[in-house]
Design a protein around this motif. Structure first.
Motif, PDB file in Angstrom:
ATOM      1  N   LEU A 197       0.827  -1.207   0.000  1.00  0.00           N
ATOM      2  CA  LEU A 197       0.000   0.000   0.000  1.00  0.00           C
ATOM      3  C   LEU A 197       0.859   1.255   0.000  1.00  0.00           C
ATOM      4  O   LEU A 197       0.548   2.239  -0.670  1.00  0.00           O
ATOM      5  CB  LEU A 197      -0.933  -0.007   1.217  1.00  0.00           C
ATOM      6  N   TRP A 198       1.944   1.241   0.754  1.00  0.00           N
ATOM      7  CA  TRP A 198       2.845   2.396   0.770  1.00  0.00           C
ATOM      8  C   TRP A 198       3.435   2.651  -0.611  1.00  0.00           C
ATOM      9  O   TRP A 198       3.652   3.794  -1.003  1.00  0.00           O
ATOM     10  CB  TRP A 198       3.968   2.163   1.783  1.00  0.00           C
ATOM     11  N   GLN A 199       3.709   1.578  -1.342  1.00  0.00           N
ATOM     12  CA  GLN A 199       4.268   1.735  -2.684  1.00  0.00           C
ATOM     13  C   GLN A 199       3.309   2.502  -3.587  1.00  0.00           C
ATOM     14  O   GLN A 199       3.721   3.259  -4.457  1.00  0.00           O
ATOM     15  CB  GLN A 199       4.556   0.361  -3.300  1.00  0.00           C
ATOM     16  N   ARG A 200       2.007   2.317  -3.370  1.00  0.00           N
ATOM     17  CA  ARG A 200       1.013   2.926  -4.247  1.00  0.00           C
ATOM     18  C   ARG A 200       0.517   4.265  -3.724  1.00  0.00           C
ATOM     19  O   ARG A 200       0.229   5.174  -4.492  1.00  0.00           O
ATOM     20  CB  ARG A 200      -0.177   1.982  -4.420  1.00  0.00           C
ATOM     21  N   VAL A 201       0.387   4.384  -2.384  1.00  0.00           N
ATOM     22  CA  VAL A 201      -0.221   5.583  -1.809  1.00  0.00           C
ATOM     23  C   VAL A 201       0.767   6.731  -1.711  1.00  0.00           C
ATOM     24  O   VAL A 201       0.462   7.866  -2.066  1.00  0.00           O
ATOM     25  CB  VAL A 201      -0.814   5.268  -0.417  1.00  0.00           C
ATOM     26  N   GLN A 202       1.972   6.463  -1.224  1.00  0.00           N
ATOM     27  CA  GLN A 202       2.933   7.542  -1.035  1.00  0.00           C
ATOM     28  C   GLN A 202       3.433   8.026  -2.389  1.00  0.00           C
ATOM     29  O   GLN A 202       3.899   7.238  -3.209  1.00  0.00           O
ATOM     30  CB  GLN A 202       4.109   7.071  -0.175  1.00  0.00           C
ATOM     31  N   PRO A 203       3.351   9.349  -2.649  1.00  0.00           N
ATOM     32  CA  PRO A 203       3.753   9.864  -3.954  1.00  0.00           C
ATOM     33  C   PRO A 203       5.248   9.724  -4.184  1.00  0.00           C
ATOM     34  O   PRO A 203       6.057   9.932  -3.287  1.00  0.00           O
ATOM     35  CB  PRO A 203       3.349  11.351  -3.882  1.00  0.00           C
ATOM     36  N   LYS A 204       5.578   9.380  -5.397  1.00  0.00           N
ATOM     37  CA  LYS A 204       6.978   9.289  -5.782  1.00  0.00           C
ATOM     38  C   LYS A 204       7.491  10.676  -6.142  1.00  0.00           C
ATOM     39  O   LYS A 204       6.805  11.456  -6.796  1.00  0.00           O
ATOM     40  CB  LYS A 204       7.119   8.351  -6.983  1.00  0.00           C
ATOM     41  N   LEU A 205       8.691  10.978  -5.694  1.00  0.00           N
ATOM     42  CA  LEU A 205       9.269  12.280  -6.005  1.00  0.00           C
ATOM     43  C   LEU A 205       9.464  12.417  -7.511  1.00  0.00           C
ATOM     44  O   LEU A 205       9.878  11.470  -8.177  1.00  0.00           O
ATOM     45  CB  LEU A 205      10.617  12.443  -5.294  1.00  0.00           C
ATOM     46  N   PRO A 206       9.137  13.595  -8.076  1.00  0.00           N
ATOM     47  CA  PRO A 206       9.335  13.776  -9.518  1.00  0.00           C
ATOM     48  C   PRO A 206      10.809  13.678  -9.883  1.00  0.00           C
ATOM     49  O   PRO A 206      11.681  14.059  -9.105  1.00  0.00           O
ATOM     50  CB  PRO A 206       8.788  15.192  -9.764  1.00  0.00           C
ATOM     51  N   ASP A 207      11.059  13.138 -11.072  1.00  0.00           N
ATOM     52  CA  ASP A 207      12.435  12.991 -11.536  1.00  0.00           C
ATOM     53  C   ASP A 207      13.022  14.360 -11.850  1.00  0.00           C
ATOM     54  O   ASP A 207      12.457  15.133 -12.630  1.00  0.00           O
ATOM     55  CB  ASP A 207      12.480  12.106 -12.787  1.00  0.00           C
ATOM     56  N   ALA A 208      14.151  14.652 -11.249  1.00  0.00           N
ATOM     57  CA  ALA A 208      14.830  15.929 -11.469  1.00  0.00           C
ATOM     58  C   ALA A 208      15.991  15.728 -12.435  1.00  0.00           C
ATOM     59  O   ALA A 208      16.576  14.648 -12.511  1.00  0.00           O
ATOM     60  CB  ALA A 208      15.336  16.496 -10.143  1.00  0.00           C
ATOM     61  N   VAL A 209      16.304  16.770 -13.179  1.00  0.00           N
ATOM     62  CA  VAL A 209      17.421  16.741 -14.112  1.00  0.00           C
ATOM     63  C   VAL A 209      18.345  17.909 -13.798  1.00  0.00           C
ATOM     64  O   VAL A 209      17.989  18.825 -13.054  1.00  0.00           O
ATOM     65  CB  VAL A 209      16.930  16.842 -15.577  1.00  0.00           C
ATOM     66  N   GLU A 210      19.513  17.859 -14.366  1.00  0.00           N
ATOM     67  CA  GLU A 210      20.440  18.987 -14.250  1.00  0.00           C
ATOM     68  C   GLU A 210      20.236  19.882 -15.465  1.00  0.00           C
ATOM     69  O   GLU A 210      20.442  19.454 -16.604  1.00  0.00           O
ATOM     70  CB  GLU A 210      21.883  18.488 -14.187  1.00  0.00           C
TER      71      GLU A 210
END
Length: 227
Positions: free
Chosen positions: A59-72
């Motif tokens: 459930l944590w894998q699905r509920v907790q938002p993943k941080l957006p991918d950042a680039v340089e």
């Protein structure tokens, strides 16, 4: 380069503990020659607890938002400020841009006013010339901000050629009567509502200063020429 989620291991921890616990229970069950009634009840409770841990992890894998991918962002870091501006305007722009770059996800910043670029700071784009496109014109005319949450989804991004080429998210914020503050982020969907409110307040403060200093100076020049 994609950013690493520092909380990924924490979300996977219940799954790992649940699998490890159930494996140990099964091993203990196989190695026990004579199973008592109390041990059977303990095994059942242990299996239930392990299942709950695994389910919690999933459930944590699905509920907790993943941080957006950042680039340089592509470009060189720099700070360009119009030296012809009044000192009070230079101070305000330097102070506000520093706060925005250090307290939000902003990595590139452009201050535009009355057809001129007053300041560029952070990661600089390939050109300092701004061609007023449809989005910038709408912001200047209507006085309402435009937030492009993910640049690659918007065809209108081509008008922002003065920002770093791989800018991921962008806010075009009205600034005073004739200006706009353009902010670029290194990750999509990274500006929060609190960031947007704070940026709006900073732009209003800058716009008030620029309106008082620049528009007043412009209005005074024709009067001086008549005397």
């Amino acid at each position: 380069m994609a950013s690493i989620d520092p909380n990924a291991w924490l979300r996977r921890l219940p799954i790992a503990v649940g699998i490890l616990g159930s494996s140990l229970l099964m091993l203990n069950r196989l190695l026990t020659p004579a199973l008592t009634e109390s041990q059977a009840r303990s095994d059942v409770m242990g299996i239930i607890l392990c299942a709950v841990l695994v389910l919690t992890g999933l459930l944590w894998q699905r509920v907790q938002p993943k941080l957006p991918d950042a680039v340089e962002l592509q470009g060189e870091a720099g700070f360009e400020l119009d030296e012809m501006l009044p000192e009070v305007a230079q101070t305000e722009l330097a102070w506000a841009s520093h706060l925005l770059l250090t307290n939000t996800v902003t990595r590139s910043l452009v201050a535009y006013y009355d057809g001129k670029v007053l300041m560029r700071r952070g990661v600089l784009g390939p050109t300092q010339e701004i061609t007023s496109g449809a989005i910038l014109k709408r912001v200047l005319e209507k006085g309402k901000a435009v937030y492009l949450v993910d640049m690659k989804l918007y065809p209108g991004r081509v008008e922002f050629g003065y920002m770093p080429e791989n800018t991921q998210g962008l806010i075009c914020q009205p600034m005073g009567q004739k200006g706009a503050l353009i902010l670029g982020a290194n990750a999509p969907r990274s500006y929060t509502k609190q960031d947007e409110t704070w940026i709006e307040g900073m732009a209003d403060k800058l716009g008030n200063t620029l309106d008082r200093t620049l528009l007043t100076d412009t209005a005074a020049r024709p009067e001086e020429s008549l005397t």
